[in-house]
Motif scaffolding. Structure first.
Motif, PDB file in Angstrom:
ATOM      1  N   ARG A  51       0.829  -1.214   0.000  1.00  0.00           N
ATOM      2  CA  ARG A  51       0.000   0.000   0.000  1.00  0.00           C
ATOM      3  C   ARG A  51       0.858   1.258   0.000  1.00  0.00           C
ATOM      4  NH1 ARG A  51      -4.349  -2.129   4.505  1.00  0.00           N
ATOM      5  NH2 ARG A  51      -5.769  -3.175   3.043  1.00  0.00           N
ATOM      6  N   SER A  52       1.987   1.205   0.681  1.00  0.00           N
ATOM      7  CA  SER A  52       2.838   2.391   0.770  1.00  0.00           C
ATOM      8  C   SER A  52       3.385   2.812  -0.584  1.00  0.00           C
ATOM      9  CB  SER A  52       3.999   2.145   1.751  1.00  0.00           C
ATOM     10  OG  SER A  52       4.950   1.256   1.214  1.00  0.00           O
ATOM     11  N   VAL A  53       3.522   1.863  -1.511  1.00  0.00           N
ATOM     12  CA  VAL A  53       4.028   2.185  -2.853  1.00  0.00           C
ATOM     13  C   VAL A  53       2.911   2.173  -3.901  1.00  0.00           C
ATOM     14  CG1 VAL A  53       6.402   1.485  -2.476  1.00  0.00           C
ATOM     15  CG2 VAL A  53       4.737  -0.234  -3.148  1.00  0.00           C
ATOM     16  N   GLY A  54       1.671   2.059  -3.440  1.00  0.00           N
ATOM     17  CA  GLY A  54       0.537   2.138  -4.349  1.00  0.00           C
ATOM     18  C   GLY A  54       0.268   0.905  -5.174  1.00  0.00           C
ATOM     19  N   LEU A  55       0.818  -0.244  -4.781  1.00  0.00           N
ATOM     20  CA  LEU A  55       0.583  -1.478  -5.541  1.00  0.00           C
ATOM     21  C   LEU A  55      -0.699  -2.183  -5.099  1.00  0.00           C
ATOM     22  CD1 LEU A  55       4.196  -2.942  -5.782  1.00  0.00           C
ATOM     23  CD2 LEU A  55       2.798  -2.000  -7.635  1.00  0.00           C
ATOM     24  N   VAL A  56      -1.243  -1.771  -3.968  1.00  0.00           N
ATOM     25  CA  VAL A  56      -2.515  -2.313  -3.477  1.00  0.00           C
ATOM     26  C   VAL A  56      -3.335  -1.167  -2.904  1.00  0.00           C
ATOM     27  CG1 VAL A  56      -3.618  -3.703  -1.684  1.00  0.00           C
ATOM     28  CG2 VAL A  56      -1.735  -4.653  -2.984  1.00  0.00           C
ATOM     29  N   GLU A  57      -4.603  -1.126  -3.263  1.00  0.00           N
ATOM     30  CA  GLU A  57      -5.533  -0.168  -2.678  1.00  0.00           C
ATOM     31  C   GLU A  57      -6.728  -0.943  -2.165  1.00  0.00           C
ATOM     32  OE1 GLU A  57      -6.545   2.958  -5.311  1.00  0.00           O
ATOM     33  OE2 GLU A  57      -4.482   3.612  -5.648  1.00  0.00           O
ATOM     34  N   GLY A  58      -7.136  -0.666  -0.937  1.00  0.00           N
ATOM     35  CA  GLY A  58      -8.246  -1.403  -0.348  1.00  0.00           C
ATOM     36  C   GLY A  58      -7.810  -2.810   0.014  1.00  0.00           C
ATOM     37  N   SER A  59      -8.747  -3.748  -0.060  1.00  0.00           N
ATOM     38  CA  SER A  59      -8.464  -5.132   0.308  1.00  0.00           C
ATOM     39  C   SER A  59      -8.162  -5.958  -0.928  1.00  0.00           C
ATOM     40  CB  SER A  59      -9.656  -5.738   1.057  1.00  0.00           C
ATOM     41  OG  SER A  59     -10.817  -5.707   0.248  1.00  0.00           O
ATOM     42  N   LEU A 142      10.920   2.008   3.878  1.00  0.00           N
ATOM     43  CA  LEU A 142      11.584   1.934   5.177  1.00  0.00           C
ATOM     44  C   LEU A 142      10.560   1.786   6.287  1.00  0.00           C
ATOM     45  CD1 LEU A 142      13.977   5.009   4.741  1.00  0.00           C
ATOM     46  CD2 LEU A 142      14.406   2.640   4.051  1.00  0.00           C
ATOM     47  N   PRO A 143      10.776   0.884   7.239  1.00  0.00           N
ATOM     48  CA  PRO A 143       9.898   0.803   8.408  1.00  0.00           C
ATOM     49  C   PRO A 143      10.342   1.827   9.443  1.00  0.00           C
ATOM     50  CG  PRO A 143      11.550  -0.926   8.516  1.00  0.00           C
ATOM     51  CD  PRO A 143      11.810  -0.168   7.244  1.00  0.00           C
ATOM     52  N   VAL A 144       9.428   2.692   9.866  1.00  0.00           N
ATOM     53  CA  VAL A 144       9.761   3.725  10.855  1.00  0.00           C
ATOM     54  C   VAL A 144       8.718   3.701  11.971  1.00  0.00           C
ATOM     55  CG1 VAL A 144      10.911   5.180   9.149  1.00  0.00           C
ATOM     56  CG2 VAL A 144       8.477   5.521   9.608  1.00  0.00           C
ATOM     57  N   HIS A 145       9.112   4.166  13.145  1.00  0.00           N
ATOM     58  CA  HIS A 145       8.168   4.248  14.248  1.00  0.00           C
ATOM     59  C   HIS A 145       8.614   5.303  15.239  1.00  0.00           C
ATOM     60  CE1 HIS A 145      11.236   1.451  15.737  1.00  0.00           C
ATOM     61  NE2 HIS A 145      10.835   1.716  16.970  1.00  0.00           N
ATOM     62  N   PHE A 156       5.178   2.649   7.253  1.00  0.00           N
ATOM     63  CA  PHE A 156       6.112   2.358   6.176  1.00  0.00           C
ATOM     64  C   PHE A 156       6.252   3.625   5.343  1.00  0.00           C
ATOM     65  CE2 PHE A 156       4.679  -2.093   6.931  1.00  0.00           C
ATOM     66  CZ  PHE A 156       5.931  -2.621   7.230  1.00  0.00           C
ATOM     67  N   LEU A 157       7.481   4.064   5.168  1.00  0.00           N
ATOM     68  CA  LEU A 157       7.789   5.258   4.384  1.00  0.00           C
ATOM     69  C   LEU A 157       8.376   4.831   3.048  1.00  0.00           C
ATOM     70  CD1 LEU A 157       8.261   8.341   4.068  1.00  0.00           C
ATOM     71  CD2 LEU A 157      10.450   8.014   5.242  1.00  0.00           C
ATOM     72  N   ALA A 158       7.681   5.150   1.964  1.00  0.00           N
ATOM     73  CA  ALA A 158       8.131   4.763   0.622  1.00  0.00           C
ATOM     74  C   ALA A 158       8.764   5.960  -0.069  1.00  0.00           C
ATOM     75  CB  ALA A 158       6.958   4.242  -0.202  1.00  0.00           C
ATOM     76  N   LEU A 159       9.984   5.751  -0.583  1.00  0.00           N
ATOM     77  CA  LEU A 159      10.737   6.812  -1.245  1.00  0.00           C
ATOM     78  C   LEU A 159      11.067   6.428  -2.677  1.00  0.00           C
ATOM     79  CD1 LEU A 159      13.346   7.522   1.582  1.00  0.00           C
ATOM     80  CD2 LEU A 159      11.196   8.747   1.170  1.00  0.00           C
ATOM     81  N   GLU A 160      11.219   7.452  -3.515  1.00  0.00           N
ATOM     82  CA  GLU A 160      11.715   7.206  -4.862  1.00  0.00           C
ATOM     83  C   GLU A 160      13.181   6.806  -4.787  1.00  0.00           C
ATOM     84  OE1 GLU A 160      10.920  10.375  -7.563  1.00  0.00           O
ATOM     85  OE2 GLU A 160       8.758  10.379  -7.170  1.00  0.00           O
ATOM     86  N   THR A 161      13.737   6.385  -5.893  1.00  0.00           N
ATOM     87  CA  THR A 161      15.105   5.874  -5.893  1.00  0.00           C
ATOM     88  C   THR A 161      16.148   6.952  -5.625  1.00  0.00           C
ATOM     89  OG1 THR A 161      15.160   6.103  -8.308  1.00  0.00           O
ATOM     90  CG2 THR A 161      14.551   3.949  -7.420  1.00  0.00           C
ATOM     91  N   ASP A 162      15.730   8.219  -5.549  1.00  0.00           N
ATOM     92  CA  ASP A 162      16.663   9.270  -5.146  1.00  0.00           C
ATOM     93  C   ASP A 162      16.885   9.276  -3.639  1.00  0.00           C
ATOM     94  OD1 ASP A 162      14.285  10.309  -4.198  1.00  0.00           O
ATOM     95  OD2 ASP A 162      14.343  12.141  -5.405  1.00  0.00           O
ATOM     96  N   GLY A 163      16.112   8.444  -2.924  1.00  0.00           N
ATOM     97  CA  GLY A 163      16.246   8.375  -1.478  1.00  0.00           C
ATOM     98  C   GLY A 163      15.772   9.624  -0.770  1.00  0.00           C
ATOM     99  N   ASN A 164      14.961  10.426  -1.446  1.00  0.00           N
ATOM    100  CA  ASN A 164      14.565  11.719  -0.873  1.00  0.00           C
ATOM    101  C   ASN A 164      13.096  12.067  -1.092  1.00  0.00           C
ATOM    102  OD1 ASN A 164      15.221  14.119   0.533  1.00  0.00           O
ATOM    103  ND2 ASN A 164      15.400  15.241  -1.403  1.00  0.00           N
ATOM    104  N   PHE A 240      10.372  11.345  11.824  1.00  0.00           N
ATOM    105  CA  PHE A 240      11.204  11.705  10.679  1.00  0.00           C
ATOM    106  C   PHE A 240      12.591  12.154  11.138  1.00  0.00           C
ATOM    107  CE2 PHE A 240       7.203  12.022   8.295  1.00  0.00           C
ATOM    108  CZ  PHE A 240       7.581  11.463   7.088  1.00  0.00           C
ATOM    109  N   THR A 241      12.614  12.974  12.170  1.00  0.00           N
ATOM    110  CA  THR A 241      13.894  13.497  12.657  1.00  0.00           C
ATOM    111  C   THR A 241      14.839  12.365  13.031  1.00  0.00           C
ATOM    112  OG1 THR A 241      12.829  15.510  13.509  1.00  0.00           O
ATOM    113  CG2 THR A 241      14.992  14.947  14.410  1.00  0.00           C
ATOM    114  N   PHE A 242      14.312  11.354  13.729  1.00  0.00           N
ATOM    115  CA  PHE A 242      15.168  10.253  14.161  1.00  0.00           C
ATOM    116  C   PHE A 242      15.562   9.353  12.995  1.00  0.00           C
ATOM    117  CE2 PHE A 242      16.048   5.963  15.539  1.00  0.00           C
ATOM    118  CZ  PHE A 242      16.982   6.170  16.537  1.00  0.00           C
ATOM    119  N   TRP A 243      14.589   8.874  12.238  1.00  0.00           N
ATOM    120  CA  TRP A 243      14.867   7.828  11.258  1.00  0.00           C
ATOM    121  C   TRP A 243      15.584   8.329  10.009  1.00  0.00           C
ATOM    122  CZ3 TRP A 243      15.198   3.052  12.531  1.00  0.00           C
ATOM    123  CH2 TRP A 243      14.481   2.588  13.636  1.00  0.00           C
ATOM    124  N   ILE A 244      15.514   9.620   9.734  1.00  0.00           N
ATOM    125  CA  ILE A 244      16.260  10.168   8.606  1.00  0.00           C
ATOM    126  C   ILE A 244      17.641  10.638   9.069  1.00  0.00           C
ATOM    127  CG2 ILE A 244      16.183  11.858   6.725  1.00  0.00           C
ATOM    128  CD1 ILE A 244      14.066   9.600   6.692  1.00  0.00           C
TER     129      ILE A 244
END
Length: 264
Positions: A51-59, A142-145, A156-164, A240-244
């Motif tokens: 879901r974080s990367v848009g490959l699944v929506e809903g159930s 990335l899994p963040v909490h 789950f934080l999904a990033l493009e391949t630029d890592g940003n 964000f401050t911690f995990w980045i």
């Protein structure tokens, strides 16, 4: 004289026997249900990553989730200190890694370093590399909490391949106040993160969660907070401050920006 069926000793024997039987039943059920529980836990993780990367929506059916995950997602372990992918642990090894357990057994964080109030951190953490049908790398998840007002909030934080650049921010486990802090799971709130950038040109964290209504929609770094849930929004910012940062995925993302994943 007839025996006294109401004697204390007989009562205790009945109670102890009943407790033993119940304990055996519960233990047996727990053992028998463990594979199902583990399978459901794995499925839940997979669907939230997708879901974080848009490959699944809903159930979606469990078979479909497993198929999509196996086709598009590659799980790897990253050494948080060095930012390097652990070459000694292949995909199967990484998928079997118990991250929650490793967090509980991980290194205690000094209070000054624990901005997200997570207390402990593991030496290794999973990352989820997302590929298209042609095996081109399309995203990094990335899994963040971090702690909010009442609970530890997992996402789950999904990033493009630029890592940003953020593709998606999917909060899936939290215990914040329904209708207030609990709105971190609201798709409309999460949609604000899409296209935002984590850092500025100097490589410093620039993503900022402001008071509701104060974010500039044209800004690459600003997101509106949640009405009546300042402490929850602060918890998201602290996450964000911690995990980045350097104690989290910062070293790994630095290598990503240098092209470490260009060859897949």
């Amino acid at each position: 004289m007839s025996s006294n069926n109401d004697s204390i000793s007989k009562t205790l024997i009945v109670v102890i026997s009943l407790c033993l039987v119940c304990a055996i039943v519960v233990a047996t059920a727990a053992v028998q249900l463990r594979p199902t529980q583990q399978a459901n836990k794995k499925l839940d993780s997979q669907v939230n990553i997708l879901r974080s990367v848009g490959l699944v929506e809903g159930s979606a059916p469990a078979t479909k989730i497993a198929e999509l995950f196996g086709k598009h997602i590659e799980t790897r372990l990253v050494n948080l200190q060095t930012g390097e992918i652990d070459a000694s642990c292949d995909v199967q090894c990484a998928e079997n890694f118990d991250y929650r357990k490793s967090l509980k057994e991980g290194k205690a964080l000094a209070q000054a370093d624990d901005v997200a109030s997570i207390r402990r951190i593991s030496e290794l953490a999973p990352v989820y590399l997302t590929y298209d049908d042609n095996r081109n790398l399309k995203a990094i998840v990335l899994p963040v909490h971090g702690y909010g007002l009442w609970s530890t909030m997992h996402a789950f934080l999904a990033l493009e391949t630029d890592g940003n650049t953020i593709i998606g921010m999917n909060y899936y486990e939290q215990g914040e106040t329904p209708g207030l802090g609990g709105e971190i799971e609201n798709p409309r709130w999460k949609a604000q993160f899409v296209g935002k950038q984590l850092t500025n040109e100097a490589g410093e964290l620039a993503l900022t969660i402001l008071k509701p209504g104060n974010a500039d929609p044209q800004s690459a770094h600003q997101v509106d907070g949640l009405s009546g849930a300042t402490l929850t929004a602060n918890g998201v910012q602290n996450t964000f401050t911690f995990w980045i940062g350097d104690s989290g995925f910062g070293p790994f993302l630095a290598k990503v920006r240098e092209g470490a994943l260009n060859n897949g």
